[in-house]
Write an enzyme that holds these catalytic residues in place. Structure first.
Site, PDB file in Angstrom:
ATOM      1  N   ASP A  13     -50.533  12.918 -59.024  1.00 56.57           N
ATOM      2  CA  ASP A  13     -49.328  13.112 -59.838  1.00 56.57           C
ATOM      3  C   ASP A  13     -49.701  12.856 -61.288  1.00 56.57           C
ATOM      4  OD1 ASP A  13     -46.495  13.346 -60.457  1.00 56.57           O
ATOM      5  OD2 ASP A  13     -46.490  11.187 -60.738  1.00 56.57           O
ATOM      6  N   SER A  14     -48.774  13.193 -62.179  1.00 56.74           N
ATOM      7  CA  SER A  14     -48.986  12.935 -63.600  1.00 56.74           C
ATOM      8  C   SER A  14     -48.964  11.425 -63.904  1.00 56.74           C
ATOM      9  CB  SER A  14     -47.896  13.629 -64.402  1.00 56.74           C
ATOM     10  OG  SER A  14     -46.621  13.238 -63.936  1.00 56.74           O
ATOM     11  N   CYS A  76     -46.792  16.014 -57.763  1.00 53.11           N
ATOM     12  CA  CYS A  76     -46.035  16.279 -58.984  1.00 53.11           C
ATOM     13  C   CYS A  76     -45.349  17.655 -58.901  1.00 53.11           C
ATOM     14  CB  CYS A  76     -47.013  16.269 -60.160  1.00 53.11           C
ATOM     15  SG  CYS A  76     -46.256  16.610 -61.741  1.00 53.11           S
ATOM     16  N   GLU A 155     -38.495   4.988 -65.347  1.00 55.92           N
ATOM     17  CA  GLU A 155     -39.672   4.158 -65.646  1.00 55.92           C
ATOM     18  C   GLU A 155     -39.269   2.874 -66.365  1.00 55.92           C
ATOM     19  OE1 GLU A 155     -43.136   6.210 -66.970  1.00 55.92           O
ATOM     20  OE2 GLU A 155     -43.015   7.608 -65.290  1.00 55.92           O
ATOM     21  N   CYS A 187     -38.065  16.500 -58.863  1.00 55.29           N
ATOM     22  CA  CYS A 187     -38.968  15.726 -59.721  1.00 55.29           C
ATOM     23  C   CYS A 187     -39.261  14.422 -58.987  1.00 55.29           C
ATOM     24  CB  CYS A 187     -38.285  15.442 -61.063  1.00 55.29           C
ATOM     25  SG  CYS A 187     -39.241  14.347 -62.135  1.00 55.29           S
ATOM     26  N   HIS A 189     -39.477  11.412 -59.755  1.00 56.17           N
ATOM     27  CA  HIS A 189     -38.722  10.187 -60.048  1.00 56.17           C
ATOM     28  C   HIS A 189     -37.300  10.184 -59.499  1.00 56.17           C
ATOM     29  CE1 HIS A 189     -42.023   9.963 -62.848  1.00 56.17           C
ATOM     30  NE2 HIS A 189     -41.612   8.817 -63.360  1.00 56.17           N
TER      31      HIS A 189
HETATM   32  N1  DGL Z   1     -44.241  13.948 -61.944  1.00 53.02           N
HETATM   33  C1  DGL Z   1     -43.452  14.833 -62.769  1.00 53.02           C
HETATM   34  C2  DGL Z   1     -42.733  15.849 -61.882  1.00 53.02           C
HETATM   35  O1  DGL Z   1     -42.493  15.626 -60.721  1.00 53.02           O
HETATM   36  C3  DGL Z   1     -42.462  14.061 -63.628  1.00 53.02           C
HETATM   37  C4  DGL Z   1     -43.101  13.299 -64.750  1.00 53.02           C
HETATM   38  C5  DGL Z   1     -43.793  14.180 -65.760  1.00 53.02           C
HETATM   39  O2  DGL Z   1     -43.125  14.900 -66.522  1.00 53.02           O
HETATM   40  O3  DGL Z   1     -45.014  14.166 -65.758  1.00 53.02           O
HETATM   41  O4  DGL Z   1     -42.403  16.909 -62.351  1.00 53.02           O
END
Ligand code: DGL
Length: 273
Positions: A13-14, A76, A155, A187, A189
């Site tokens: 993931d990011s 992600c 976050e 997403c 989160h």
């Molecule tokens: N992990 C990213 C997503 O699911 C969210 C956070 C980001 O923008 O990197 O799209």
């Protein structure tokens, strides 16, 4: 190529958000080992271009291959939307993103054929949910809304804060007005503010959590490829965590959402890959 069925699954993931996907894999496939990579140095991906997200994803795939993973989950949503097709071509192990499993369930769940999607600017701008949903059922109407403030709020740990409720009410109003009966939490989160979203959208709207659906899909994929682990998880460290920056912050967030304390994270230089 012979793939070791007891090798770990690579999840990336990011940043920290993909831990919601790792958590569902831990719950639903407890025999599977995981190597998690969070690109904490380059987060967020949600407002970056397709080319950049593909380049980052390719580097991470190279790193995960070095860890000898048997399959990869692109946890992600933004990377799944932008990079999955590009990186799939380079790979000789199974790879799975989070968009298709969520879209599939949403298409099956909707009764009035009005489906909402929320995600980052990148994910929503890509239109990928619409593509999948229309593939499953061309009559489905899709209403997508980018909710860029959700990631920083989560976050910050403001999961039930009045500010988050206010922000969510404003973002979701449009989807309520469209009378969607199903909403994809597109997403990483968003499952963490599921109860806030549920309170606003009401009990009548089915919330689809792609993290959960992806874990189930991973189980099916591994089974089909004869790659389900036969291990009994006796290893001391079945879950390994790598980040590209600030391991301590990652550890604190990880420990708050995973069912155990994350002791070990290792920082690696992803630009080398
Ligand atoms: N992990 C990213 C997503 O699911 C969210 C956070 C980001 O923008 O990197 O799209």
């Amino acid at each position: 190529m012979d793939i070791d069925r007891n090798a770990p699954v690579g999840v990336f993931d990011s940043g920290v958000g993909g831990l919601t996907v790792a958590r569902e894999i831990m719950r639903n496939l407890p025999a599977e080992k995981i190597v998690y990579f969070g690109d904490t140095a380059r987060v967020p991906y949600g407002n970056k271009s397709r080319e950049t997200v593909i380049r980052y994803s390719r580097q991470i795939i190279r790193f995960l291959r070095e860890q000898k993973v048997k399959a990869i989950v692109v946890a992600c949503n933004t990377a799944s939307a932008f990079a999955l097709d590009a990186i799939r071509d380079d790979l000789d192990i199974p790879i799975l993103g989070v968009i298709e499993p969520g879209a599939k369930v949403a298409a099956a769940q909707t009764r009035n054929k009005r489906v909402g999607v929320i995600g980052t600017l990148g994910t929503v701008g890509s239109g990928i949910h619409r593509e999948y949903l229309k593939k499953y059922d061309p009559d489905i109407q899709v209403f997508a809304k980018a909710c860029p403030l959700f990631v920083p709020l989560v976050e910050e740990g403001w999961l039930h804060d009045p500010v988050t409720v206010e922000v969510a009410s404003r973002y979701l109003k449009e989807l309520q007005d469209k009378n969607v009966d199903t909403l994809i939490l597109g997403c990483t989160h968003y499952p963490l503010i599921r109860s806030t979203i549920r309170n606003i959208m009401g009990e009548g709207v089915c919330l689809v959590n792609p993290a959960y659906e992806t874990a189930l899909e991973l189980g099916r994929l591994l089974e089909e490829k004869n790659l389900l682990s036969t291990g009994t998880q006796q290893e001391e460290f079945p879950y390994r965590f790598y980040v590209s920056d600030l391991a301590d912050e990652f550890k604190a967030f990880a420990s708050s959402i995973l069912p155990y304390d994350v002791e070990m994270t290792q920082k690696i230089d992803i630009e080398k890959y």
